[in-house]
Design an enzyme around this catalytic site. Structure first.
Site, PDB file in Angstrom:
ATOM      1  CB  SER A 162      -2.553  -1.187   1.166  1.00  0.00           C
ATOM      2  OG  SER A 162      -3.125  -1.201   2.463  1.00  0.00           O
ATOM      3  CE1 TYR A 188      -2.057  -6.418   1.302  1.00  0.00           C
ATOM      4  CE2 TYR A 188      -2.055  -4.846   3.108  1.00  0.00           C
ATOM      5  CZ  TYR A 188      -2.532  -5.259   1.877  1.00  0.00           C
ATOM      6  OH  TYR A 188      -3.481  -4.496   1.224  1.00  0.00           O
TER       7      TYR A 188
END
Length: 328
Positions: A162, A188
């Site tokens: 990501s 994350y």
């Protein structure tokens, strides 16, 4: 040492999974897609099945997986769509899945993930849950399927990262937030950096076995299960921006929203394009290889890959740490 030329394809940020795979024949090939009960995973599986591959949806919820498989069979006319139970936070579940696999595996798409868990959660072994699910679980899956991938002769692994990796390198001194305050986006971010580093080291170690791995950023797609833990106010703001056709912003960086078919396109392209034969250890976005950013640009750009995510020393260190976490 010369820098390899960046890969450019005819596709871009608006291309769909169906468009990038058009004309590609995957008959006789076998694929596994994790987290394929819905969203990007289901769309990726649909594209691969539509090209003739035998596809296994590796999912926690097999009931939801069966519903997705039925839909894919009807949409593609391909009956070779199967469901296997896989919980990436559970070592026993991963071991059961890998030991049950037989025959060659041509494509492994490590698609499943969790994002921005609001509170710190750890596995029974003490690993922060986003790092455990997004990286360690997929690492164990790939290691367990290594022989099947090698048997394929030219296997590809797609590791979904990501743009969120810009928020943090892997903090080797405190991966599990034992001595620093927990932050959902930092947790994350380091897990998504780990997904890129995995692709770097997997290619380094396994290319001689005919296995290459690349990382991809699918883009920002609302309405998938990945966003279920987002702050409600931020999610509402993103929804409003999407509805108005405006740019969104997460962690200060702007982006354009994608549909699910557009979001799955980069994964499908990296998994199947003849242009990427033998190419590994790279990071792709918008169906093309991303620019490597300067350290100063990380976190300020809407695209590109952070240099620490491609660092071979960090990749090797992470691999050894991950093997130790597996008890190997």
């Amino acid at each position: 040492m010369t820098t390899p030329q960046r890969i450019h394809t005819p596709f871009g940020d608006e291309s769909t999974a169906a468009e990038v795979i058009e004309g590609i024949d995957l008959s006789g090939k076998h694929a596994v897609v994790t987290g394929a009960a819905s969203g990007l995973g289901a769309e990726t599986a649909r594209a691969l099945a539509g090209a003739g591959a035998s596809v296994t949806l590796a999912v926690r919820n097999t009931e939801a997986g069966e519903l997705a498989a039925t839909d894919i069979r009807k949409a593609t006319g391909n009956d070779a769509v199967h469901v296997g139970r896989l919980d990436l936070a559970d070592k026993a579940s991963i071991a059961a899945f890998t030991s049950a696999w037989s025959g060659p595996l041509h494509i492994l798409v490590n698609n499943a993930g969790v994002m921005a868990l609001p509170t710190l959660e750890r596995t029974p072994d003490g690993w922060e849950l986003q790092f455990a699910s997004n990286h360690l679980g997929h690492f164990a899956l790939a290691v367990g399927l290594h022989d099947a991938l090698a048997a394929a002769g030219n296997a590809r692994i797609v590791s979904l990262s990501s743009r969120g990796h810009h928020t943090s390198p892997v903090q080797f001194d405190d991966i599990n937030f034992t001595s620093r305050a927990y932050d959902p986006w930092l947790a994350y971010g380091q897990s998504k950096t780990a997904n890129v580093l995995f692709a770097v080291e997997a290619t380094n170690r396994w290319a001689a076995d005919g296995i290459t791995a690349n990382a991809v950023h699918p883009g920002v797609i609302l309405g998938t299960n990945l966003s279920r833990y987002m702050d409600p106010d931020q999610f509402a703001q993103l929804r409003a921006a999407e509805a108005a056709g405006e740019l969104g912003s997460i962690q200060g960086a702007p982006f354009r929203f994608k549909t699910i078919p557009q979001g799955a396109a980069t994964s499908v392209l990296v998994a199947t394009s003849p242009q990427l034969e033998g190419i590994g250890g790279r990071y792709f976005e918008d169906c093309n290889e991303a620019e490597t950013l300067t350290p100063e640009a990380v976190g300020k750009s809407s695209g590109g890959v952070a240099p620490y995510a491609l660092d071979p020393d960090a990749a090797e260190r992470l691999w050894k740490l991950s093997l130790a976490a597996m008890g190997a």
